[in-house]
Design a protein around this motif. Structure first.
Motif, PDB file in Angstrom:
ATOM      1  N   LEU A 152      40.897  -3.443 -11.039  1.00 36.70           N
ATOM      2  CA  LEU A 152      41.553  -4.663 -10.580  1.00 36.70           C
ATOM      3  C   LEU A 152      40.566  -5.798 -10.332  1.00 36.70           C
ATOM      4  N   ILE A 153      39.386  -5.468  -9.838  1.00 32.81           N
ATOM      5  CA  ILE A 153      38.348  -6.467  -9.591  1.00 32.81           C
ATOM      6  C   ILE A 153      37.078  -5.985 -10.286  1.00 32.81           C
ATOM      7  N   ASN A 154      36.533  -6.823 -11.148  1.00 34.50           N
ATOM      8  CA  ASN A 154      35.387  -6.421 -11.956  1.00 34.50           C
ATOM      9  C   ASN A 154      34.251  -7.428 -11.800  1.00 34.50           C
ATOM     10  N   PHE A 204      29.842  -2.866  -4.633  1.00 30.19           N
ATOM     11  CA  PHE A 204      30.599  -2.052  -3.696  1.00 30.19           C
ATOM     12  C   PHE A 204      31.773  -1.421  -4.442  1.00 30.19           C
ATOM     13  N   LEU A 205      31.996  -0.122  -4.226  1.00 30.13           N
ATOM     14  CA  LEU A 205      33.007   0.633  -4.954  1.00 30.13           C
ATOM     15  C   LEU A 205      34.201   0.889  -4.052  1.00 30.13           C
ATOM     16  N   LEU A 206      35.376   0.365  -4.452  1.00 34.43           N
ATOM     17  CA  LEU A 206      36.565   0.437  -3.604  1.00 34.43           C
ATOM     18  C   LEU A 206      37.781   0.922  -4.385  1.00 34.43           C
ATOM     19  N   GLY A 207      38.693   1.594  -3.668  1.00 29.96           N
ATOM     20  CA  GLY A 207      40.053   1.789  -4.139  1.00 29.96           C
ATOM     21  C   GLY A 207      40.915   0.706  -3.512  1.00 29.96           C
ATOM     22  N   THR A 208      42.251   0.870  -3.580  1.00 27.93           N
ATOM     23  CA  THR A 208      43.119  -0.215  -3.116  1.00 27.93           C
ATOM     24  C   THR A 208      43.652  -0.054  -1.706  1.00 27.93           C
ATOM     25  N   GLY A 209      43.763   1.153  -1.193  1.00 28.27           N
ATOM     26  CA  GLY A 209      44.367   1.294   0.126  1.00 28.27           C
ATOM     27  C   GLY A 209      44.202   2.690   0.669  1.00 28.27           C
ATOM     28  N   LEU A 210      44.730   2.901   1.867  1.00 27.70           N
ATOM     29  CA  LEU A 210      44.597   4.183   2.553  1.00 27.70           C
ATOM     30  C   LEU A 210      45.960   4.827   2.733  1.00 27.70           C
ATOM     31  N   GLY A 211      46.527   5.337   1.648  1.00 22.62           N
ATOM     32  CA  GLY A 211      47.795   6.044   1.749  1.00 22.62           C
ATOM     33  C   GLY A 211      48.979   5.114   1.826  1.00 22.62           C
ATOM     34  N   ARG A 212      50.128   5.720   1.901  1.00 26.29           N
ATOM     35  CA  ARG A 212      51.377   4.945   1.853  1.00 26.29           C
ATOM     36  C   ARG A 212      51.574   4.077   3.092  1.00 26.29           C
ATOM     37  N   PRO A 215      47.345  -0.460   5.374  1.00 28.02           N
ATOM     38  CA  PRO A 215      47.518  -1.880   5.019  1.00 28.02           C
ATOM     39  C   PRO A 215      46.988  -2.157   3.621  1.00 28.02           C
ATOM     40  N   ARG A 216      47.665  -3.031   2.901  1.00 28.25           N
ATOM     41  CA  ARG A 216      47.231  -3.432   1.564  1.00 28.25           C
ATOM     42  C   ARG A 216      46.347  -4.672   1.717  1.00 28.25           C
ATOM     43  N   LEU A 217      45.072  -4.472   1.529  1.00 31.09           N
ATOM     44  CA  LEU A 217      44.104  -5.529   1.785  1.00 31.09           C
ATOM     45  C   LEU A 217      43.583  -6.165   0.508  1.00 31.09           C
ATOM     46  N   GLN A 218      44.268  -5.968  -0.605  1.00 26.93           N
ATOM     47  CA  GLN A 218      43.743  -6.410  -1.888  1.00 26.93           C
ATOM     48  C   GLN A 218      43.496  -7.918  -1.923  1.00 26.93           C
ATOM     49  N   ARG A 219      44.414  -8.706  -1.356  1.00 24.53           N
ATOM     50  CA  ARG A 219      44.244 -10.167  -1.392  1.00 24.53           C
ATOM     51  C   ARG A 219      42.994 -10.599  -0.625  1.00 24.53           C
ATOM     52  N   LEU A 220      42.769  -9.973   0.526  1.00 27.58           N
ATOM     53  CA  LEU A 220      41.568 -10.290   1.287  1.00 27.58           C
ATOM     54  C   LEU A 220      40.314  -9.914   0.515  1.00 27.58           C
ATOM     55  N   VAL A 221      40.359  -8.745  -0.127  1.00 29.37           N
ATOM     56  CA  VAL A 221      39.198  -8.292  -0.891  1.00 29.37           C
ATOM     57  C   VAL A 221      38.971  -9.192  -2.101  1.00 29.37           C
ATOM     58  N   ASP A 230      30.471  -9.083  -5.892  1.00 27.65           N
ATOM     59  CA  ASP A 230      29.849  -7.760  -5.907  1.00 27.65           C
ATOM     60  C   ASP A 230      30.843  -6.622  -5.664  1.00 27.65           C
ATOM     61  N   ILE A 231      32.146  -6.903  -5.834  1.00 32.94           N
ATOM     62  CA  ILE A 231      33.188  -5.906  -5.562  1.00 32.94           C
ATOM     63  C   ILE A 231      33.707  -5.297  -6.871  1.00 32.94           C
ATOM     64  N   LEU A 232      33.804  -3.973  -6.899  1.00 33.49           N
ATOM     65  CA  LEU A 232      34.541  -3.259  -7.947  1.00 33.49           C
ATOM     66  C   LEU A 232      35.698  -2.540  -7.266  1.00 33.49           C
ATOM     67  N   MET A 233      36.924  -2.852  -7.667  1.00 34.79           N
ATOM     68  CA  MET A 233      38.094  -2.233  -7.040  1.00 34.79           C
ATOM     69  C   MET A 233      39.014  -1.666  -8.108  1.00 34.79           C
ATOM     70  N   TRP A 234      39.326  -0.366  -7.966  1.00 34.32           N
ATOM     71  CA  TRP A 234      40.254   0.298  -8.870  1.00 34.32           C
ATOM     72  C   TRP A 234      41.582   0.550  -8.162  1.00 34.32           C
ATOM     73  N   ASP A 235      42.622   0.736  -8.940  1.00 34.26           N
ATOM     74  CA  ASP A 235      43.967   0.895  -8.394  1.00 34.26           C
ATOM     75  C   ASP A 235      44.274   2.370  -8.126  1.00 34.26           C
TER      76      ASP A 235
END
Length: 418
Positions: A152-154, A204-212, A215-221, A230-235
């Motif tokens: 999602l973020i590259n 920095f290596l990130l996923g999108t959230g912590l379970g169902r 909080p969905r923090l994707q917009r902030l990230v 410097d962010i890499l985020m996968w879904d």
């Protein structure tokens, strides 16, 4: 409580929650913009406190499999195969099936693209006590063949800027909500630059959230990424058991976007890294020798205590662990990335990420080298605030953002006397 009073209380609680979230977002935005303004008002060399070096960076080497690995590949695979007991345990059985496929000449396991879900009855039937597994374990078993997730973020140009080949890539595992930890890394040991002509880059290596329910923090990230790049985020869900998946996806990213990196340091966002000391150590090494180093765990076995986050059920895995470097932080040679990625096609995902990395290195015939400068289980309590102790280490685990900022300022102070 009367219904109208209860209703007002609920509305007030909801308003307070929304207001708190908005204030957090505004504060984060203001802090990042303030930091950017400070950099503009008071520009300084990004690595001014670092010692200079007269060493000429090594020229890009071939990406061919190192002769040491090539000569021992078949033997090391067989050694790994013999070290894993044949058993009815789920992972053991699955891994021996992969060994059999490899023996039959199946170069790449195509089942990784066939992502199984909760309807995978055959998979569940192989574990007699599957119902006793925690939700995290159940999900890991049900989805352990899922390896393709959208990026999602590259940062596609991370290693292409400047004239120097990336000497050291700091690949830091983080969670979406760890904003302060990431910023403290950027302000200290993870600051990008080229001290002595050796280019250092950070992701920095990130996923999108912590379970169902997380909080969905994707917009902030995403906003953070636009400022820091410097962010890499996968879904995928960023859980403890998915750290293995995060490592695998990072290997794929590196092959595409940073294939010529010379060394990679994988670590957590709460470690303190003495980056100048790390560079001094790497400069001293023999060129092109395969490297896998950190604090080595030898003769380790699975935890059987259910309360431990490292708990592994006997119906899932039996047998010892290979020697491996602790996941808090370790270094390996960049040219090994493609061969780690290749061998991981033939090693089933394991829920403990550093154990999985150890399995892959064992399959390549490369043993971890213990280095006393890596302290992934922290150090003596009396030394935790001592800058002189930290100035002699390469990496130590579990430091808060405030401790990281304070220690960095201290160890880079030219007036420090030890």
């Amino acid at each position: 409580m009367a219904p109208n009073v209860l209703s007002r209380t609920i509305r007030m609680s909801r308003c307070l929650t929304v207001a708190t979230a908005l204030l957090t977002l505004v504060a984060l935005k203001a802090y990042i913009e303030w930091t950017a303004e400070e950099d503009e008002r008071f520009p300084s060399p990004r690595w001014a406190a670092w010692p200079s070096s007269s060493v000429t960076p090594l020229q890009p080497s071939t990406n061919a499999l190192p002769p040491f690995v090539l000569q021992n590949f078949n033997a090391s695979i067989q050694q790994l195969r013999q070290s894993i007991p044949r058993a009815k345990a789920y992972w053991n059985d699955k891994q021996h099936r992969l060994f059999q496929a490899l023996e039959q000449g199946v170069e790449h396991n195509t089942s990784w693209n066939q992502c199984s879900g909760p309807g995978s009855e055959e998979r569940v039937s192989r574990i007699q006590d599957f119902d006793s597994y925690s939700e995290l374990y159940k999900n890991f078993v049900l989805y352990d063949s899922c390896r393709n997730f959208p990026l999602l973020i590259n940062q596609p140009g991370k290693c292409s800027g400047g004239t120097n080949r990336t000497f050291l890539l700091l690949a830091i595992k983080s969670l979406p909500g760890n904003f302060a930890a990431r910023q403290s890394v950027r302000d200290t040991w993870g600051r990008e630059g080229a001290p002595g002509g050796l280019a250092v880059r950070t992701v920095f290596l990130l996923g999108t959230g912590l379970g169902r329910y997380g909080p969905r923090l994707q917009r902030l990230v995403e906003y953070e990424s636009r400022m820091s790049r410097d962010i890499l985020m996968w879904d995928f869900e960023d859980t403890f058991f998915n750290l293995t998946l995060k490592d695998y996806l990072f290997l794929s990213w590196t092959l595409e976007h940073c294939p010529d990196v010379q060394y990679i340091l994988k670590g957590d966002d709460d470690v303190f890294i003495n980056t100048p000391k790390v560079l001094d150590y790497l400069r001293s090494l023999e060129a092109h020798k395969p490297l896998y180093t950190g604090q080595v765990m030898a003769n380790a076995s699975p935890f059987r205590v259910r309360k431990s986050k490292y708990y592994v059920p006997e119906s899932y895995y039996v047998g010892p662990y290979p020697a491996y470097a602790g996941g808090g932080g370790y270094i390996f040679s960049g040219p090994l990335t493609r061969w780690l990625h290749h061998i991981s096609q033939h090693v089933a995902f394991y829920p403990i990420d550093d154990v999985y990395t150890g399995l892959c290195f064992q399959a390549l015939g490369i043993q971890p080298e213990a280095h006393p400068g890596f302290q992934t289980f922290d150090i003596a309590e009396k030394d935790r605030e001592d800058p002189c102790v930290h100035s002699k280490l390469l990496l130590v685990h579990r430091r808060s953002p405030e401790q990281t900022l304070r220690l960095w300022k201290q160890i880079t102070n030219p007036d420090l006397k030890c």
